[in-house]
Structure formats: C-alpha cells, structure tokens
Design a protein around this motif. Sequence first.
Motif, PDB file in Angstrom:
ATOM      1  N   ARG A  68       0.841  -1.200   0.000  1.00  9.13           N
ATOM      2  CA  ARG A  68       0.000   0.000   0.000  1.00  9.13           C
ATOM      3  C   ARG A  68       0.867   1.237   0.000  1.00  9.13           C
ATOM      4  NH1 ARG A  68      -3.076   0.917   4.464  1.00  9.13           N
ATOM      5  NH2 ARG A  68      -4.394   2.377   3.368  1.00  9.13           N
ATOM      6  N   ARG A  69       0.272   2.358  -0.335  1.00  5.94           N
ATOM      7  CA  ARG A  69       0.970   3.649  -0.374  1.00  5.94           C
ATOM      8  C   ARG A  69       2.163   3.593  -1.321  1.00  5.94           C
ATOM      9  NH1 ARG A  69       1.418   3.321   4.982  1.00  5.94           N
ATOM     10  NH2 ARG A  69      -0.493   3.726   6.129  1.00  5.94           N
ATOM     11  N   ILE A  70       1.882   3.059  -2.496  1.00  7.64           N
ATOM     12  CA  ILE A  70       2.944   2.986  -3.497  1.00  7.64           C
ATOM     13  C   ILE A  70       2.872   4.229  -4.370  1.00  7.64           C
ATOM     14  CG2 ILE A  70       1.588   1.707  -5.206  1.00  7.64           C
ATOM     15  CD1 ILE A  70       4.189   0.142  -5.805  1.00  7.64           C
ATOM     16  N   ASN A  71       4.009   4.643  -4.824  1.00  7.14           N
ATOM     17  CA  ASN A  71       4.095   5.838  -5.645  1.00  7.14           C
ATOM     18  C   ASN A  71       3.533   5.577  -7.045  1.00  7.14           C
ATOM     19  OD1 ASN A  71       4.771   8.438  -6.019  1.00  7.14           O
ATOM     20  ND2 ASN A  71       6.960   8.098  -6.293  1.00  7.14           N
ATOM     21  N   TYR A  72       3.103   6.629  -7.723  1.00  6.33           N
ATOM     22  CA  TYR A  72       2.509   6.447  -9.057  1.00  6.33           C
ATOM     23  C   TYR A  72       3.508   5.870 -10.034  1.00  6.33           C
ATOM     24  CZ  TYR A  72       4.871  10.804 -10.315  1.00  6.33           C
ATOM     25  OH  TYR A  72       5.813  11.762 -10.527  1.00  6.33           O
ATOM     26  N   ARG A  73       4.752   6.351  -9.913  1.00  8.50           N
ATOM     27  CA  ARG A  73       5.776   5.887 -10.848  1.00  8.50           C
ATOM     28  C   ARG A  73       6.028   4.404 -10.685  1.00  8.50           C
ATOM     29  NH1 ARG A  73       9.666   8.378 -13.872  1.00  8.50           N
ATOM     30  NH2 ARG A  73       9.097  10.421 -13.120  1.00  8.50           N
ATOM     31  N   TYR A  74       6.081   3.957  -9.440  1.00  4.67           N
ATOM     32  CA  TYR A  74       6.358   2.543  -9.163  1.00  4.67           C
ATOM     33  C   TYR A  74       5.167   1.683  -9.490  1.00  4.67           C
ATOM     34  CZ  TYR A  74      10.155   4.863  -6.736  1.00  4.67           C
ATOM     35  OH  TYR A  74      11.216   5.655  -6.422  1.00  4.67           O
ATOM     36  N   ARG A  75       3.997   2.236  -9.342  1.00  6.33           N
ATOM     37  CA  ARG A  75       2.796   1.484  -9.730  1.00  6.33           C
ATOM     38  C   ARG A  75       2.788   1.241 -11.230  1.00  6.33           C
ATOM     39  NH1 ARG A  75      -1.758   3.882 -10.618  1.00  6.33           N
ATOM     40  NH2 ARG A  75      -1.083   5.679  -9.413  1.00  6.33           N
ATOM     41  N   HIS A  76       3.161   2.283 -11.976  1.00  3.62           N
ATOM     42  CA  HIS A  76       3.229   2.116 -13.422  1.00  3.62           C
ATOM     43  C   HIS A  76       4.305   1.124 -13.816  1.00  3.62           C
ATOM     44  CE1 HIS A  76       0.334   4.892 -15.137  1.00  3.62           C
ATOM     45  NE2 HIS A  76       0.562   5.663 -14.098  1.00  3.62           N
ATOM     46  N   LEU A  77       5.396   1.123 -13.080  1.00  5.84           N
ATOM     47  CA  LEU A  77       6.437   0.126 -13.344  1.00  5.84           C
ATOM     48  C   LEU A  77       5.895  -1.272 -13.132  1.00  5.84           C
ATOM     49  CD1 LEU A  77       9.460  -0.500 -13.883  1.00  5.84           C
ATOM     50  CD2 LEU A  77       9.791  -0.451 -11.430  1.00  5.84           C
ATOM     51  N   MET A  78       5.160  -1.438 -12.075  1.00 12.20           N
ATOM     52  CA  MET A  78       4.573  -2.750 -11.797  1.00 12.20           C
ATOM     53  C   MET A  78       3.632  -3.169 -12.921  1.00 12.20           C
ATOM     54  SD  MET A  78       2.243  -3.882  -8.578  1.00 12.20           S
ATOM     55  CE  MET A  78       0.723  -3.369  -9.305  1.00 12.20           C
ATOM     56  N   LEU A  79       2.814  -2.237 -13.364  1.00 11.13           N
ATOM     57  CA  LEU A  79       1.883  -2.546 -14.448  1.00 11.13           C
ATOM     58  C   LEU A  79       2.624  -2.880 -15.737  1.00 11.13           C
ATOM     59  CD1 LEU A  79      -0.747   0.199 -13.709  1.00 11.13           C
ATOM     60  CD2 LEU A  79      -1.039  -2.232 -13.389  1.00 11.13           C
ATOM     61  N   ASN A  80       3.740  -2.203 -15.946  1.00 10.87           N
ATOM     62  CA  ASN A  80       4.545  -2.537 -17.112  1.00 10.87           C
ATOM     63  C   ASN A  80       5.060  -3.959 -17.038  1.00 10.87           C
ATOM     64  OD1 ASN A  80       4.142   0.007 -18.066  1.00 10.87           O
ATOM     65  ND2 ASN A  80       6.090   0.799 -17.377  1.00 10.87           N
ATOM     66  N   MET A  81       5.508  -4.339 -15.842  1.00 15.14           N
ATOM     67  CA  MET A  81       5.996  -5.703 -15.674  1.00 15.14           C
ATOM     68  C   MET A  81       4.882  -6.703 -15.962  1.00 15.14           C
ATOM     69  SD  MET A  81       9.040  -5.145 -15.038  1.00 15.14           S
ATOM     70  CE  MET A  81       9.565  -6.811 -14.865  1.00 15.14           C
ATOM     71  N   VAL A  82       3.685  -6.368 -15.529  1.00 11.32           N
ATOM     72  CA  VAL A  82       2.548  -7.252 -15.790  1.00 11.32           C
ATOM     73  C   VAL A  82       2.338  -7.433 -17.287  1.00 11.32           C
ATOM     74  CG1 VAL A  82       0.043  -7.405 -15.609  1.00 11.32           C
ATOM     75  CG2 VAL A  82       1.375  -6.769 -13.623  1.00 11.32           C
ATOM     76  N   SER A  83       2.482  -6.370 -18.044  1.00  8.99           N
ATOM     77  CA  SER A  83       2.249  -6.472 -19.485  1.00  8.99           C
ATOM     78  C   SER A  83       3.386  -7.190 -20.192  1.00  8.99           C
ATOM     79  CB  SER A  83       2.049  -5.073 -20.075  1.00  8.99           C
ATOM     80  OG  SER A  83       3.225  -4.322 -19.941  1.00  8.99           O
ATOM     81  N   ILE A  84       4.586  -7.074 -19.637  1.00  7.40           N
ATOM     82  CA  ILE A  84       5.733  -7.723 -20.285  1.00  7.40           C
ATOM     83  C   ILE A  84       5.716  -9.233 -20.050  1.00  7.40           C
ATOM     84  CG2 ILE A  84       8.214  -8.039 -20.034  1.00  7.40           C
ATOM     85  CD1 ILE A  84       8.538  -5.105 -19.877  1.00  7.40           C
ATOM     86  N   LEU A  85       5.372  -9.637 -18.837  1.00  9.18           N
ATOM     87  CA  LEU A  85       5.416 -11.059 -18.496  1.00  9.18           C
ATOM     88  C   LEU A  85       4.033 -11.659 -18.678  1.00  9.18           C
ATOM     89  CD1 LEU A  85       7.428 -10.714 -15.166  1.00  9.18           C
ATOM     90  CD2 LEU A  85       8.335 -11.030 -17.452  1.00  9.18           C
TER      91      LEU A  85
END
Lengths: 441, 304
Positions: free
Chosen positions: B57-74
């Motif tokens: 929780r309380r994750i930054n927007y930039r890191y959230r987008h990074l996570m979502l990018n990882m989801v799309s890559i894998l």
Amino acid sequence: MGIFDKEPVMFEEDGEEDLDEEASESGSEEDEDVKLTEPSKNSIYNRDGLLDKLGDICWPENAGWIHRLSIDVNQEQEVDVNDDLTREAAFVMQALEGTKEAFEKLKSMKINCFRPPDYYAEMVKTDSHMEKVKGKLLSEKRKIEEAEERRKARESKKLSKEIQAQKQKERAKQKKEEIESVKKWRKQRQQSGFAVGEKDADMNLPFEDGKTFERSNKKRPGVAPGDRSGGKAKRGVGNPNKQKKREFRNSKFGSGGRKGLKKQNTAETTDDIRSFNGGKVTGNKKRKSFCMTSKISLLSICTTMFDSMLELITQAASNSLFIFCFCNLIIAILLVVSKSSSELGQQGEIPLTVVINTCTNHKQGTYGKQVFDENKMLRNVDQVSYSHEAPVVDKEESGNIHHNKDEEEDDDDELRRRVEEFIEKVNKEWKAESLRSSRLV
Amino acid sequence: MGKKRKQIEAEVVEPEEIPERPKRTLLGWKDKSLVPDEETDSKVFRNKEKVLITCSRRINYRYRHLMLNMVSILPHCKKDNKVESKATKGATMNELVELRSCSSCLFFECRKHKDLYLWMAKCPNGPSVKFLVNAVYTMEELKLTGNHLKGSRPILTFSNNFDKDAHWKLLKEMIIQIFGTPKEHRKSKPYHDHVFVFSIVDDHIWFRNYQISDKGPREDREKMTLIEVGPRFCLNPIKIFGGSFGGPTLYENPFFVSPNQIRALEKRKKAGKFAKKVKAKTRRKMHELSNPLEPDEFADMWKE
C-alpha cells in the motif's frame, strides 16, 4: 564442510556486532566513502549455501536452450556508470550481439524469428500511446528544422549585402568587358579595313553612348516615404484631377498626420489671395465697393468745396452777371500769377476754362473726367504756384520749372483743343441762361 | 468387464501382434508400451512458471506504473491486489503465493513514498532476494519509442559478469526463471521480437528492454536495429535469503547503504556546520601557537 559451517555462524554474530559499531562510527566519521569498505570484510557471504540453492531451483540440464533463451555476452570494457551515453551504448551492443547469436540458434532450429508484416496482434503499448510518441518525434524534427532555417536566414541576411555588392561589381565588370571587347573588335575591323558599306559604321550600339554607367531614370513606382501601401497601390485607375482633389481635401480636412500645424496660417498663406474674387463685383451689388467709394469721396470733397464757395458768392450777389464777373476776376488773378513766372500761357488759360467748367458743371451735373482733369490741373497749378512762391530770383528753380514745362508741352496741345471747345459750350449756355433769366424777369 | 474379457481374449489370441489396450488407472490411461515414453515425457521439461506480482500500500505512481509494465511484459504473471504493509513479510506472502498457485513472486514494496524495494522470491522454499530499485523509467516515457508484441518470448542476454561469483549465478538463474516466458504458454505469442538486457555495472543489475526491428531483408541480419521499449530500472541487491521471504541470510551486500542512512547522513552533515566551525577555529589557534611568526621588519613602517 564443517569448517565452512562454522564460519557463517561466526560471521553472522560478528556481523551483528560490527554492524552496531559501524552505525555509530559512520555517524561520527566525516568521510562517507571510507566507511563502506570497512564493513565489506564482515558481511555474510555464504557461497556454499548459494550454490546449494542454485542447484535446488535449477531446471534439469536436458531441458533445451529453447526454454531458457539466454545468451551470455562478453563484456570487454569496464563501463563507467556515470557516463550515460557510453553506458547505454554498451547495453545496446550487448543486446545486439545477444540477438545475433540467438537468431542463429533459432534459425538452426528452424524457428522463425521475425514477425511477418501481416501479423496483427495486441502490442505492449496501445495505438493511442504510439500516436503520442509519433507526434512528439515529429514536433522535435520540426523544431530542429525551424532552428536551422532561422540560423540560415540570419546568416544569409548578414551576407546578403556583401553578396549583392559583389554581384553588382561583377555585373559592371562584365558589362565593361563586353563593351571593351566589341570596341576592340570594331577597331580591328576598321584597321583591317572592310568593304561592307557605310551601314555598319553607323551602328549606334546602345552601350556606346557613354551613358551606361549612369543610372536610368526609371523609378520604382510609388515608394514615397509617406506611402503606406508599400508601393503596390493602384495609382492610374482614377481621374488624376479627382485624385488630386481628393488628396487636397484629405490634407485639409482630414485627421491624422503631424499634430496641430495643418490648419494654421503660415507666412505664405496669409498673403495668399487666390481665394478672393479678383476685383470683380460679384455678390451683393448694393454694397459699394471699396475702390469706387474712395474715388467718389475725393470728388465729393472737391465739389463740396467749390459748391460752398459758389453758394456764398450767389448769396452775396443775386445777379448772374456778378457771378460772371467774379469768375473772370479769379481767372485774371490766376493768369497774372502764371504769367509772372513766364510760364505757359496755355496753362494759365486752362485753369481759367477749368474754373468755368466747374461753375457750369456744378449746376448741371458732374462730368467725371472733366473733374479729374480739373483736379490734375489744379495739382499742376499748385506745383507751379509753389515753385513760384519760392524766390523768383532763384534761377535753379526756374530751371526746374522749365523742365516741368518741357514735359508738359505735348499734353497741352490736346488740352488747348478741349479747352476751346468747352469755352464755346460755356458761352452758349451763359447766353441761354441770360435769355431765360431775362425772360423770367 | 467387457474390456477385461477382451483383453484376456486378446492376450490369449494374439499376445504379440495386437498392441495392448492401455490399462485404466486412477491417474489415467496407462499403456505399457507408453510407460517408458511417459517416463521420458516426464523428463521432458515443461516450464510451468507462474509469477505473482503484487505491491504494498501507499505505493508511488511511478512505481505502480512500473509494476503494471511488468505485468504487461510477463504474460505468465498474475496480478494481485495491494498487500498490507505490516503483514508483508514471512507467512502471509507465502500463503498468498500458494493461494494463487504461483511458483514465484515479484513484490514491489514502497517505503516512505520514496524508496522502492523489489522482492524476488521462488516459492515455496526457494531463495529470495531483496533489491533496492533505482533509476526507474516506465514504458509511458515518450522518449522510449519501441513497441513489441504483447506476450512474445523475450531473448535474455546477460553480461559475462554473472558467472564470476556465486551470488550472481544464483541471481542469473532466478532471473531466467522469472523473466523468461515459458514456451507454449497460453498467452505467449510466436515470434521473438524483443530482447532483455541484464548487465552488471558497478555491482548493480541494469535492466533494459529493446525491440528488434528489421528494415532490410530477413536474411540480412546486419540491418537489425534495436529500439528501446522500456521500462528501465537498476537493481541493487541488498540481501539474499535462503527461504522465501525470510530464512537464513545467504548473502549481504557490503556496499549497500540504505537510503534512510544516506538521508540521515546528509542532514547530519548540514547540522554539524557550527560544530565544525568551532573545531576549525580551535585547530587554527593551536596551529598558530605552535608555530609562532617571525617578527615583521616592516610592521612599524606605516605606523604614525
């Protein structure tokens, strides 16, 4: 293995203690870089444990490379972390080499690597996102191009004048050379002699006048400083008179331009009487004009003078005869005065006749010209009288008088004739009057 | 029953010519002839890797987008909801992973809205690594212009540094298993049009993702160009644990300084200005006392 087992335990304990020390030390120390090297000796590094775990998770070795798809690329140089460009370049190189190797392997396995152009599937980035990327790239490109153009324009502006001057010089040179060459050729021909005829000798080549280096009188149309249309406005369309009128009226009644002085008089404009009527009696004719009134006033003054005189005389004497005698007396006096100076007898006569005229005229009406003449004479007489009143002895004045006389001799012949006519008229009238008076009486 | 009779009859009639019907067992049809094949089949490797991707929780927007990018890559990943920060470590995470029937996990932990820690763990009993993530650039950056198929299998490239030490080897193996898309995965796409780059520079693992684009004819591999797709990040390994989200520490990075410590040091540096000044003054005085000056000849020259 036993020894190895002990070591990690020891390390752990030491590590914990040392960590506490480090924390305190690192706070007090001023140099941050140094403290990092100290704990490096005390950190845990369980190589065996790591290798064990590696064995645990590892895939079976008979699983083909196709599952892993991993390539090890040889990194030759040490890359500096802070140098962004070289670092990224190194990464790209690594990727390139890796892909080449991988594709070779894949090809050997007869697996198609590249996507065919008609294969459409979902991409990692959406189309809208790619549109934004494209837009940004295009805008960057445009910016660069614009900057280039601007720079070029600036530079060319600087150089343009120089180039212009150079070009003009070149053109002039060329012209000169051409002319020179033709002249030379002609000279040569002349020298060599030619049998063509006289025609060629009279070739008036347009550049031989010697006027080539003068500027032509052609002017660029309409580039006056006050012209705000940029010289492209149509000038010849309207009637030139109307245009002039329009411009005049604009300048006189229009607004704008230099402040204040347009509608004030200057030295030239105050003496400008073009707008006035030019001496004609136009408009209200009841109002008497200034010139006529002036002339008439002079006459009226003279006549009134004489009238008053004559009235007095008539009051004094009722008889017409007496009046006649009185007039003759006056004439006689005048004659005497005139003769004493040995002047023109004619002049003496003339005033007499003039006086007579006045006597007759004042009753019957005024003859403008005669009165004018009378005045003229009177003035002459006055001149003369004044000259005579000055000492008669003075011969210089007499000389002057003689001069005056000489000038007036030509005029006097005409006057003589006129005078004689008037005398006859007057005599007739006197006779008529006497007859009437006698009749009445 | 009928089959049994037939089988017996078959066996009686032609024991060798007709192939035996596969025996039905609880686990499935068992064919004698195929048994060795099955055994060899069991040796045939099938990558059944599944990655669970979650964040705190309380994750930054930039890191959230990074996570979502990882989801799309894998394509072989499963995205899960945010995890409560208190209960991240240890048992809860393992339970969560097992619940989702995943074999590994990528957990993005954001501390103080500033620092991102990445846990890479093999579950249920594999090793786990904690990284500090730096230099994050997401795929949404307009300067990263490449694009590739969603779900195509990447080519993984490693610099040869990975073979130099044990912990790097372990990390390499973990990365291959987690980041490599399994072959014949349901969501995977056929062609290979992007490449991952993992390289060790300055004891950090740098990650890059490039699209392979070919402009020329396919046979001519010299004309391959790489366009960066993103995302980009840099991993700083902190610790390697023997178990999943815990366990004995196998490796500790000696050069790692936590970002908190760095910030604290900076503040202390600024705070100690006055104390330093005083110290410097005293030092100067001592120095002057210890080295007396020679008397100046010209000192009285301008005196009045």
